[in-house]
Design an enzyme around this catalytic site. Sequence first.
Site, mmCIF file in Angstrom:
data_model
loop_
_atom_site.group_PDB
_atom_site.id
_atom_site.type_symbol
_atom_site.label_atom_id
_atom_site.label_comp_id
_atom_site.label_asym_id
_atom_site.label_seq_id
_atom_site.Cartn_x
_atom_site.Cartn_y
_atom_site.Cartn_z
ATOM 1 N N GLU A 3 0.814 -1.238 0.000
ATOM 2 C CA GLU A 3 0.000 0.000 0.000
ATOM 3 C C GLU A 3 0.837 1.273 0.000
ATOM 4 O O GLU A 3 0.582 2.198 0.772
ATOM 5 C CB GLU A 3 -0.954 -0.015 1.210
ATOM 6 C CG GLU A 3 -1.831 -1.252 1.250
ATOM 7 C CD GLU A 3 -2.845 -1.261 2.397
ATOM 8 O OE1 GLU A 3 -2.743 -0.415 3.285
ATOM 9 O OE2 GLU A 3 -3.746 -2.121 2.373
ATOM 10 N N GLU B 188 -5.312 -11.073 -1.724
ATOM 11 C CA GLU B 188 -6.133 -10.965 -0.493
ATOM 12 C C GLU B 188 -7.618 -10.956 -0.832
ATOM 13 O O GLU B 188 -8.399 -10.203 -0.249
ATOM 14 C CB GLU B 188 -5.798 -9.669 0.267
ATOM 15 C CG GLU B 188 -4.336 -9.491 0.566
ATOM 16 C CD GLU B 188 -4.023 -8.249 1.387
ATOM 17 O OE1 GLU B 188 -4.946 -7.631 1.953
ATOM 18 O OE2 GLU B 188 -2.841 -7.901 1.457
HETATM 19 C C1 XIL Z 1 -5.578 -7.124 8.152
HETATM 20 C C2 XIL Z 1 -5.848 -8.365 8.986
HETATM 21 O O1 XIL Z 1 -6.745 -9.184 8.286
HETATM 22 C C3 XIL Z 1 -6.426 -7.963 10.314
HETATM 23 O O2 XIL Z 1 -6.554 -9.115 11.151
HETATM 24 C C4 XIL Z 1 -5.548 -6.932 10.992
HETATM 25 O O3 XIL Z 1 -6.182 -6.486 12.165
HETATM 26 C C5 XIL Z 1 -5.279 -5.757 10.073
HETATM 27 O O4 XIL Z 1 -4.744 -6.224 8.835
HETATM 28 N N1 XIL Z 1 -4.651 -5.121 3.559
HETATM 29 C C6 XIL Z 1 -3.562 -5.874 3.931
HETATM 30 C C7 XIL Z 1 -3.678 -6.849 5.039
HETATM 31 O O5 XIL Z 1 -2.520 -5.822 3.262
HETATM 32 O O6 XIL Z 1 -2.474 -7.041 5.730
HETATM 33 C C8 XIL Z 1 -4.783 -6.468 5.994
HETATM 34 O O7 XIL Z 1 -4.926 -7.502 6.962
HETATM 35 C C9 XIL Z 1 -6.069 -6.208 5.242
HETATM 36 C C10 XIL Z 1 -5.891 -5.077 4.277
#
Ligand code: XIL
Length: 362
Positions: A165, A272
């Site tokens: 990000e 994701e």
């Molecule tokens: C999220 C996790 O799923 C949560 O458990 C944590 O509290 C915060 O992070 N983008 C990403 C991930 O790259 O690492 C994030 O994961 C979700 C959004």
Amino acid sequence: MHKRLRGFGLASTIIILGACTGTPVTPHVAASAVPTPSLAKAWQGQVLIGAAVDEKNIQSQGTLIADQFSSVVAENAMKPMATEPREGEFHFEAADAIVRFAQSHNMAIRGHTLLWHLHTPDWMWQGKNGQPADRDLVLARLKRHIDAEVGHYKGQVYAWDVVNEVIDEKQPDCLRNDKWHQVVGLDYVDYAFRYAHAADPAARLFINEYSTTETAKQRCLLRVIQGLQERGVPVNGIGHQMHISVFYPRVEDIDQTLTAFARLGLENQITEIDMSLYKWKDNHLYDTRDNLLALQARRYGDIMRMIHNHPDVTAATWWGVTDAGTWLNQDAPADHNDQPLLFDAQGQPKGAFWAVFKAARR
Ligand code: XIL
């Protein structure tokens, strides 16, 4: 149809026919009478099918995960605040448990992530005598972190989300105006990739980003990557987070996005994926839950079929295993009940599962 089914055991044939005709497959029947066929096996040789996991669900849902997925990523355990909470103090126990689980089931392992503005520990920015850390100190710390983590998993983690990000399409240089940018400058991304490559030259290195289908964001990401390529920075691919909704983006836009990055000679991975029944940060359900779940199944199927046109896509990772564990219900209003994944809260395959299963080439 019959030809394509030849070679399948009777049990799976019954399930597939049930799914093809749209007959709802009662979870309990599927669970007790016949085993659910494996998504990972259905997609074998095409795309790795991954899940984000944690130290707990590899225990409580270990069989489901090992049967259905061919790859894992740690949902939180490999993030910088987890692995180096204090400078020079490394904690790999939780992540090691995930790696051991994956290895014992012959699963591939993605690493997430080495640098993320939301997960950088505060010590990174503190210098001596209460002064803020300067560029050289921060880069030395970044190198030490990456050396330690990538070195620890050398030869085991096949792909790293090196940076997460970092794009902000509202900035003139397309990079987020965070501490990394302010303290190190534009080239912190270059350094992160170079350090990761030095620590494990065989690992595939990704830049991971959300909303890559949005025009301005996509244009910025393309520009940043072209810069990396021109400077000879070892970047292998784009991680598309794909936290999407039943309402957007359009499958054509995902298709176009993948093509735009493949044209740069890069590998695409969906890193994701989950598909919310809601709109982003909106607690209203715009249709009946059943209709939304049916739409979700349809769209998951459309996306996975589209992926057949993309040899550049090597993996699709779901951000969680069952709807009971989705991050989309964390910190949400009490009545918010998102169901974005392939397995329901009881661990039973949803319509979404069958759609992704049927989308595999057989
Ligand atoms: C999220 C996790 O799923 C949560 O458990 C944590 O509290 C915060 O992070 N983008 C990403 C991930 O790259 O690492 C994030 O994961 C979700 C959004």
